[in-house]
Motif scaffolding. Structure first.
Motif, PDB file in Angstrom:
ATOM      1  N   PRO A  25      37.797 -34.631  18.950  1.00 56.52           N
ATOM      2  CA  PRO A  25      38.546 -35.640  19.294  1.00 56.52           C
ATOM      3  C   PRO A  25      40.123 -35.883  18.630  1.00 56.52           C
ATOM      4  CG  PRO A  25      36.400 -36.233  19.082  1.00 56.52           C
ATOM      5  CD  PRO A  25      36.615 -34.920  18.385  1.00 56.52           C
ATOM      6  N   GLN A  26      40.861 -36.524  19.593  1.00 57.80           N
ATOM      7  CA  GLN A  26      42.328 -36.847  18.539  1.00 57.80           C
ATOM      8  C   GLN A  26      42.066 -38.372  18.846  1.00 57.80           C
ATOM      9  OE1 GLN A  26      44.970 -34.445  21.249  1.00 57.80           O
ATOM     10  NE2 GLN A  26      44.770 -32.821  19.804  1.00 57.80           N
ATOM     11  N   VAL A  27      41.965 -38.784  17.552  1.00 57.66           N
ATOM     12  CA  VAL A  27      41.770 -40.401  17.735  1.00 57.66           C
ATOM     13  C   VAL A  27      43.119 -41.166  17.774  1.00 57.66           C
ATOM     14  CG1 VAL A  27      39.633 -40.170  16.459  1.00 57.66           C
ATOM     15  CG2 VAL A  27      41.840 -40.808  15.155  1.00 57.66           C
ATOM     16  N   ASN A  28      43.276 -42.183  18.352  1.00 61.51           N
ATOM     17  CA  ASN A  28      44.312 -43.103  18.458  1.00 61.51           C
ATOM     18  C   ASN A  28      44.309 -43.979  17.135  1.00 61.51           C
ATOM     19  OD1 ASN A  28      45.882 -45.255  18.984  1.00 61.51           O
ATOM     20  ND2 ASN A  28      45.502 -44.845  21.300  1.00 61.51           N
ATOM     21  N   LEU A  29      45.246 -43.667  16.296  1.00 59.92           N
ATOM     22  CA  LEU A  29      45.240 -44.532  14.888  1.00 59.92           C
ATOM     23  C   LEU A  29      45.205 -46.000  15.265  1.00 59.92           C
ATOM     24  CD1 LEU A  29      47.547 -42.230  12.945  1.00 59.92           C
ATOM     25  CD2 LEU A  29      44.933 -42.629  12.525  1.00 59.92           C
ATOM     26  N   SER A  69      41.634 -37.991  24.185  1.00 59.89           N
ATOM     27  CA  SER A  69      42.009 -36.374  24.205  1.00 59.89           C
ATOM     28  C   SER A  69      41.088 -35.541  23.238  1.00 59.89           C
ATOM     29  CB  SER A  69      43.361 -36.292  23.968  1.00 59.89           C
ATOM     30  OG  SER A  69      43.844 -36.828  22.802  1.00 59.89           O
ATOM     31  N   VAL A  70      40.891 -34.394  23.609  1.00 58.17           N
ATOM     32  CA  VAL A  70      40.007 -33.655  22.515  1.00 58.17           C
ATOM     33  C   VAL A  70      40.728 -32.176  22.573  1.00 58.17           C
ATOM     34  CG1 VAL A  70      37.870 -34.624  23.077  1.00 58.17           C
ATOM     35  CG2 VAL A  70      38.426 -32.911  24.661  1.00 58.17           C
ATOM     36  N   VAL A 130      39.984 -38.104  30.386  1.00 56.91           N
ATOM     37  CA  VAL A 130      40.111 -37.460  29.227  1.00 56.91           C
ATOM     38  C   VAL A 130      41.045 -36.212  29.380  1.00 56.91           C
ATOM     39  CG1 VAL A 130      38.887 -35.916  27.383  1.00 56.91           C
ATOM     40  CG2 VAL A 130      37.497 -37.969  28.684  1.00 56.91           C
ATOM     41  N   THR A 131      41.758 -35.801  28.132  1.00 54.47           N
ATOM     42  CA  THR A 131      42.761 -34.781  28.246  1.00 54.47           C
ATOM     43  C   THR A 131      42.210 -33.954  27.409  1.00 54.47           C
ATOM     44  OG1 THR A 131      44.715 -36.008  28.389  1.00 54.47           O
ATOM     45  CG2 THR A 131      45.147 -34.194  27.729  1.00 54.47           C
ATOM     46  N   ILE A 132      42.368 -32.572  27.696  1.00 52.13           N
ATOM     47  CA  ILE A 132      41.821 -31.424  26.915  1.00 52.13           C
ATOM     48  C   ILE A 132      43.054 -30.692  26.497  1.00 52.13           C
ATOM     49  CG2 ILE A 132      40.425 -29.513  26.762  1.00 52.13           C
ATOM     50  CD1 ILE A 132      38.430 -30.586  28.496  1.00 52.13           C
ATOM     51  N   SER A 133      43.065 -30.349  25.150  1.00 47.57           N
ATOM     52  CA  SER A 133      44.338 -29.553  24.549  1.00 47.57           C
ATOM     53  C   SER A 133      43.773 -28.272  24.432  1.00 47.57           C
ATOM     54  CB  SER A 133      44.788 -29.993  23.294  1.00 47.57           C
ATOM     55  OG  SER A 133      45.466 -31.526  23.604  1.00 47.57           O
ATOM     56  N   ILE A 134      44.460 -27.152  24.938  1.00 46.50           N
ATOM     57  CA  ILE A 134      44.089 -25.636  24.765  1.00 46.50           C
ATOM     58  C   ILE A 134      44.948 -25.047  23.891  1.00 46.50           C
ATOM     59  CG2 ILE A 134      43.591 -23.714  26.352  1.00 46.50           C
ATOM     60  CD1 ILE A 134      42.593 -25.579  28.422  1.00 46.50           C
ATOM     61  N   LEU A 154      48.566 -40.040  16.815  1.00 49.52           N
ATOM     62  CA  LEU A 154      47.077 -39.726  16.921  1.00 49.52           C
ATOM     63  C   LEU A 154      46.795 -38.866  15.738  1.00 49.52           C
ATOM     64  CD1 LEU A 154      46.956 -38.214  20.690  1.00 49.52           C
ATOM     65  CD2 LEU A 154      46.206 -40.364  19.804  1.00 49.52           C
ATOM     66  N   ALA A 155      45.235 -38.533  15.477  1.00 51.60           N
ATOM     67  CA  ALA A 155      44.920 -37.889  14.318  1.00 51.60           C
ATOM     68  C   ALA A 155      43.722 -37.112  14.742  1.00 51.60           C
ATOM     69  CB  ALA A 155      45.050 -38.714  13.003  1.00 51.60           C
ATOM     70  N   GLN A 156      43.784 -36.214  14.016  1.00 51.10           N
ATOM     71  CA  GLN A 156      42.415 -35.126  14.162  1.00 51.10           C
ATOM     72  C   GLN A 156      42.043 -34.793  12.893  1.00 51.10           C
ATOM     73  OE1 GLN A 156      44.180 -32.280  16.939  1.00 51.10           O
ATOM     74  NE2 GLN A 156      42.180 -31.231  16.916  1.00 51.10           N
ATOM     75  N   GLY A 157      40.743 -34.552  12.462  1.00 53.16           N
ATOM     76  CA  GLY A 157      40.284 -34.411  11.408  1.00 53.16           C
ATOM     77  C   GLY A 157      38.795 -34.719  10.966  1.00 53.16           C
ATOM     78  N   PHE A 158      38.129 -34.089   9.935  1.00 52.79           N
ATOM     79  CA  PHE A 158      36.712 -33.957   9.619  1.00 52.79           C
ATOM     80  C   PHE A 158      36.617 -35.560   9.337  1.00 52.79           C
ATOM     81  CE2 PHE A 158      36.868 -29.465   8.062  1.00 52.79           C
ATOM     82  CZ  PHE A 158      36.743 -29.020   9.318  1.00 52.79           C
ATOM     83  N   PHE A 159      37.393 -36.219   8.941  1.00 50.63           N
ATOM     84  CA  PHE A 159      37.215 -37.885   8.410  1.00 50.63           C
ATOM     85  C   PHE A 159      36.650 -38.531   9.719  1.00 50.63           C
ATOM     86  CE2 PHE A 159      38.872 -42.233   8.304  1.00 50.63           C
ATOM     87  CZ  PHE A 159      37.929 -42.606   7.688  1.00 50.63           C
ATOM     88  N   TYR A 160      37.078 -37.993  10.991  1.00 50.06           N
ATOM     89  CA  TYR A 160      36.728 -38.897  12.182  1.00 50.06           C
ATOM     90  C   TYR A 160      35.590 -38.073  12.990  1.00 50.06           C
ATOM     91  CZ  TYR A 160      41.554 -40.270  11.332  1.00 50.06           C
ATOM     92  OH  TYR A 160      42.732 -40.402  10.663  1.00 50.06           O
ATOM     93  N   HIS A 161      35.845 -37.050  13.189  1.00 52.06           N
ATOM     94  CA  HIS A 161      34.982 -36.103  13.979  1.00 52.06           C
ATOM     95  C   HIS A 161      35.255 -34.539  13.712  1.00 52.06           C
ATOM     96  CE1 HIS A 161      34.192 -39.604  16.612  1.00 52.06           C
ATOM     97  NE2 HIS A 161      35.243 -39.921  16.695  1.00 52.06           N
ATOM     98  N   ARG A 162      34.254 -33.897  13.435  1.00 51.73           N
ATOM     99  CA  ARG A 162      34.337 -32.360  13.405  1.00 51.73           C
ATOM    100  C   ARG A 162      34.280 -31.770  14.753  1.00 51.73           C
ATOM    101  NH1 ARG A 162      33.137 -29.588   8.456  1.00 51.73           N
ATOM    102  NH2 ARG A 162      33.232 -31.208   6.745  1.00 51.73           N
TER     103      ARG A 162
END
Ligand code: C2E
Ligand code: MG
Ligand code: MG
Ligand code: MG
Length: 291
Positions: A46-50, A57-58, A113-117, A255-263
């Motif tokens: 996931p790319q979380v909305n801060l 989006s993922v 949902v949006t997927i980033s490839i 937006l942010a992505q990382g182990f803190f939110y979701h692996r």
């Protein structure tokens, strides 16, 4: 003569290199097998909305499960796939799988949902890419709005007019374009202006130690400002702790992505996260309507 030359060449052959070549060949063969026998999987992060830590989006991250059920890192096999000419096939597979996910999530009535490839640099030099993408979208009857393609700054070293043409054709399908690992490659700010770029992803090397390293923080802040000033969305990757998350939010990162939110995790887990988020929001809306 040829024979003696051959022998002398052989003597110059570096055993370490030979070992490497053998390993490489075996990875290539196994990768072909994996592709045929569907031993590849996609995990999503996931790319979380801060502003509320929710996500719509993922990022799709490919995984290869070996015979022992252990995952092999894409850092190991993507370069081999590129060399072996398998990368288009892999990307097509990722795109198909992602379309199926979008269709499935839509069937559950979840918000879009949006997927980033991730794309390998070479793929962008393939003139057929936009058409291939268009055909797959048509096959599933979905809009390009559900997708973002992540490219790297290496592309800026190529024929920029050509890259611009390909990106514009992709953009015309309503697919967004992100620059991945931003700040680690060949950055020309001119290209941010000239190319149809929607998103900058701050490389995790600037984010991982941001709270201990003022220089990393300075670079992350500058990228956030750059994005703001150019009207380009900014995503931070590699957020591993709360303080970094709060800091980025305060700086205005989107937006942010990382182990803190979701692996990165399997599609089923993402589905349950989405369902949970969906029902929590509905409860919230019902609460507001009842007031
Ligand atoms: P990337 O696109 O920059 O992906 C981000 C990487 O950071 C992922 O590694 C992800 O698992 C990892 N990551 C996420 N959050 C954190 C965090 O908080 N801390 C740390 N230390 N790492 C985090 P992964 O999945 O091993 O992928 C590595 C690279 O492989 C990707 O880097 C991307 O360049 C490439 N890749 C992955 N999937 C694909 C694919 O389908 N196609 C292509 N062409 N490349 C892919
Ligand atoms: Mg990426
Ligand atoms: Mg990245
Ligand atoms: Mg990276």
């Amino acid at each position: 003569h040829a024979k003696s030359q051959g022998r002398s060449n052989f003597q110059h052959f570096d055993p370490a290199l030979e070992q490497f070549a053998l390993q490489y060949l075996s990875i290539e063969n196994k990768l072909r097998e994996a592709l045929e026998q569907s031993h590849l999987e996609i995990h999503f992060q996931p790319q979380v909305n801060l502003s509320n830590l929710e996500f719509s989006s993922v990022e799709a991250l490919i995984r290869w499960k070996d015979d022992n059920g252990k995952y092999i890192s894409p850092m190991t096999f993507i370069p081999v796939a590129e060399q072996a000419g398998l990368i288009n096939e892999i990307s097509n597979w990722v795109f198909h799988q992602s379309c199926q996910q979008i269709v499935y999530w839509r069937s559950l009535g979840l918000s879009p949902v949006t997927i980033s490839i991730n794309l390998s640099p070479r793929e962008l030099l393939d003139t057929h890419l936009p058409q291939r993408l268009q055909h797959i979208l048509q096959e599933y009857g979905i809009s390009g709005e559900h997708f973002e393609l992540e490219i790297t700054e290496t592309m800026f070293l190529e024929d920029i007019k050509f890259v611009k043409k390909v990106l514009s054709r992709i953009r015309a399908l309503n697919i967004s374009i992100a620059i991945d690992d931003f700040g680690t490659g060949y950055s020309s700010l001119r290209y941010l202006q000239q190319l149809p770029i929607d998103t900058l992803k701050i490389d995790k090397s600037f984010v991982l130690h941001l709270m201990d390293n003022p220089q990393d923080a300075a670079i992350a802040n500058s990228i956030i400002s750059l994005g703001k000033n150019l009207g380009i969305k900014v995503v931070a990757e590699g957020v591993e702790n709360l303080s970094t998350s709060l800091y980025l939010k305060e700086q205005g990162c989107d937006l942010a992505q990382g182990f803190f939110y979701h692996r990165p995790t399997c599609a089923e887990k993402i589905t349950s996260l989405l369902l949970h988020q969906h029902s929590a929001n509905n409860t919230h809306i019902q609460g507001m309507l009842a007031e």
